[in-house]
Design a protein around this motif. Structure first.
Motif, PDB file in Angstrom:
ATOM      1  N   ALA A   1      44.828  47.734  89.183  1.00  0.00           N
ATOM      2  CA  ALA A   1      45.094  47.216  87.839  1.00  0.00           C
ATOM      3  C   ALA A   1      46.087  48.126  87.118  1.00  0.00           C
ATOM      4  CB  ALA A   1      43.800  47.129  87.044  1.00  0.00           C
ATOM      5  N   VAL A   2      47.013  47.531  86.353  1.00  0.00           N
ATOM      6  CA  VAL A   2      47.944  48.313  85.540  1.00  0.00           C
ATOM      7  C   VAL A   2      47.235  48.678  84.233  1.00  0.00           C
ATOM      8  CG1 VAL A   2      50.167  48.347  84.376  1.00  0.00           C
ATOM      9  CG2 VAL A   2      49.918  47.132  86.547  1.00  0.00           C
ATOM     10  N   LEU A   3      46.947  49.950  84.079  1.00  0.00           N
ATOM     11  CA  LEU A   3      46.246  50.391  82.870  1.00  0.00           C
ATOM     12  C   LEU A   3      47.215  50.569  81.698  1.00  0.00           C
ATOM     13  CD1 LEU A   3      43.785  53.011  84.401  1.00  0.00           C
ATOM     14  CD2 LEU A   3      43.431  50.570  83.993  1.00  0.00           C
ATOM     15  N   TYR A   4      48.375  51.174  81.961  1.00  0.00           N
ATOM     16  CA  TYR A   4      49.361  51.425  80.910  1.00  0.00           C
ATOM     17  C   TYR A   4      50.754  51.220  81.491  1.00  0.00           C
ATOM     18  CZ  TYR A   4      45.370  53.632  78.669  1.00  0.00           C
ATOM     19  OH  TYR A   4      44.137  53.862  78.142  1.00  0.00           O
ATOM     20  N   ARG A   5      51.653  50.735  80.662  1.00  0.00           N
ATOM     21  CA  ARG A   5      53.019  50.487  81.078  1.00  0.00           C
ATOM     22  C   ARG A   5      53.934  51.669  80.734  1.00  0.00           C
ATOM     23  NH1 ARG A   5      53.458  46.478  84.826  1.00  0.00           N
ATOM     24  NH2 ARG A   5      52.328  44.585  84.175  1.00  0.00           N
ATOM     25  N   GLU A   6      54.975  51.797  81.514  1.00  0.00           N
ATOM     26  CA  GLU A   6      56.009  52.794  81.212  1.00  0.00           C
ATOM     27  C   GLU A   6      56.515  52.588  79.780  1.00  0.00           C
ATOM     28  OE1 GLU A   6      60.580  53.942  82.592  1.00  0.00           O
ATOM     29  OE2 GLU A   6      59.439  52.396  83.662  1.00  0.00           O
TER      30      GLU A   6
ATOM     31  N   ALA B   1      56.160  57.995  81.582  1.00  0.00           N
ATOM     32  CA  ALA B   1      57.419  57.853  82.314  1.00  0.00           C
ATOM     33  C   ALA B   1      57.336  56.779  83.388  1.00  0.00           C
ATOM     34  CB  ALA B   1      57.808  59.186  82.948  1.00  0.00           C
ATOM     35  N   ALA B   2      56.141  56.284  83.683  1.00  0.00           N
ATOM     36  CA  ALA B   2      55.954  55.249  84.709  1.00  0.00           C
ATOM     37  C   ALA B   2      54.658  54.512  84.431  1.00  0.00           C
ATOM     38  CB  ALA B   2      55.919  55.880  86.107  1.00  0.00           C
ATOM     39  N   ASP B   3      54.539  53.325  85.025  1.00  0.00           N
ATOM     40  CA  ASP B   3      53.281  52.586  84.916  1.00  0.00           C
ATOM     41  C   ASP B   3      52.138  53.423  85.493  1.00  0.00           C
ATOM     42  OD1 ASP B   3      54.808  50.534  83.968  1.00  0.00           O
ATOM     43  OD2 ASP B   3      54.551  49.231  85.722  1.00  0.00           O
TER      44      ASP B   3
END
Length: 370
Positions: A140-145, A46-48
């Protein structure tokens, strides 16, 4: 006869598939909630997901060996063994690197002689060391919404120390209108497994009236009773308690399918045949579930070459099962998809409504079956 005909549900026209998909695209995603990573497999974020801190916080050994200052070993060789002072410390894999060391030499790089450890191989700076932040960098962004979590993603999130992640997980109710039907039972089971594999929760009931009135669900999928037969009542039942946006969709198989709303929830009605249920799920049901969950998956397709031509009618989108035949794919059926053709299928293709088909040798997109 006329009274009997008037009492049956009727299909006035086939709604273009594109119009139905556009209606599905206007449905709002379900509310997010937080769960432990272990409970989030196949669910949609549901969110980054951002890393709150670097991991590891300090350098770690990547193997069992000797923690050394690499510069101190640079003169070591098989003909000039080097005795280090102070003696090197033995470390286990993923243990913290001792202060003053920057490499982990393998255990066989040194041998004991007279109670002393002699190195015969030099170590390179950073050898077999996981540096600070080497697993994850802070922020770091691991996974995107909108990403759907795989089993490997769940493992990464758990290992990274996340206690919870925000997901959207729709609740789907499947209504099997004829519990004892030899075909509807397997179709409902197939659909339930496909829904669960796509990251939703699922329940099955045989009571259409109660199902349409149920509040604790996000969408309803009805199997059976969509045709114009004397015992077909699913669409009329929906019209009494909700609204029918369309009855009859330009999709084969599945042209008697319907779509509407009940108690503010989308309702997808599918014909009571396994091939029609499968086609409706692949084209409509999965689109509905993706919309409810907010999924932004990249569709899995592979390019393939047709071994023989495919013909189709303008105005009807058609699901065609495919079987691999060497470096090509063979279309197995159209219109009605027999159980044997489904048993032989390795995947499927969609012929768009505006297309009359494809010649032999044409390159098409092959999609996986659930």
């Amino acid at each position: 006869m006329n009274a009997e005909r008037a009492s049956c549900q009727r299909i006035g026209r086939l709604t273009p598939l594109a119009d139905v998909l556009a209606a599905i695209a206007r449905i709002e995603p379900v509310a997010p909630r937080e769960v432990a990573p272990a409970a989030a497999a196949a669910c949609v974020l549901a969110a980054d997901v951002n890393a709150p801190e670097s991991r590891p916080a300090a350098p770690l050994a990547l193997r069992d060996g000797w923690a050394v200052d690499a510069d101190a070993t640079r003169d070591a060789g098989p003909y000039a063994p080097l005795t280090l002072q102070p003696p090197p410390q033995r470390v286990d894999a993923f243990a913290a690197l001792p202060s003053g060391t920057d490499a982990v030499a393998p255990l066989d790089a040194a041998s004991a002689l007279g109670g002393m450890m002699q190195f015969m191989t030099p170590a390179a700076p950073g050898e077999a060391v996981l540096p600070s932040g080497g697993d994850i960098e802070a922020n770091a962004v691991l996974y995107r919404e909108g990403a759907r979590l795989r089993a490997s993603d769940v493992a990464v999130l758990s290992a990274a120390g996340f206690a919870a992640v925000g997901i959207r997980q729709p609740s789907i109710l499947i209504v099997n209108t004829r519990r004892d039907d030899a075909l509807l039972g397997p179709a409902a089971t197939m659909l339930a497994r496909a829904v669960t594999a796509a990251g939703a929760t699922c329940d099955i009931t045989n009571d259409l009236d109660a199902g349409l009135d149920r509040n604790h669900t996000d969408a309803i999928i009805v199997i059976g009773g969509t045709g114009e037969g004397r015992n077909d009542r699913s669409v009329m039942t929906l019209s009494r308690v909700g609204t029918v946006a369309c009855h009859g969709i330009g999709l084969a198989p599945g042209d008697t399918a319907a779509f509407g709303m009940a108690n503010g929830k989308p309702v997808l009605l599918m014909p009571g045949r396994i091939d029609a249920v499968l086609a409706c799920w692949l084209v409509l049901g999965r689109a509905l579930l993706d919309r409810l969950s907010g999924a932004r998956d990249i569709e899995i397709v592979s390019k393939a070459t047709l071994a023989r031509k495919v013909t189709s009618s303008i105005g009807i989108a058609e699901v065609i099962p495919l079987r691999r035949a060497g470096e090509q794919v063979e279309p197995l059926a159209s219109g009605y998809l027999s159980l044997q053709s489904l048993a032989r299928a390795d995947g499927w293709m969609l012929v768009p409504a505006e297309c009359e088909g494809y010649p032999a040798g044409a390159e098409i997109e092959m999609r996986p079956l659930p």
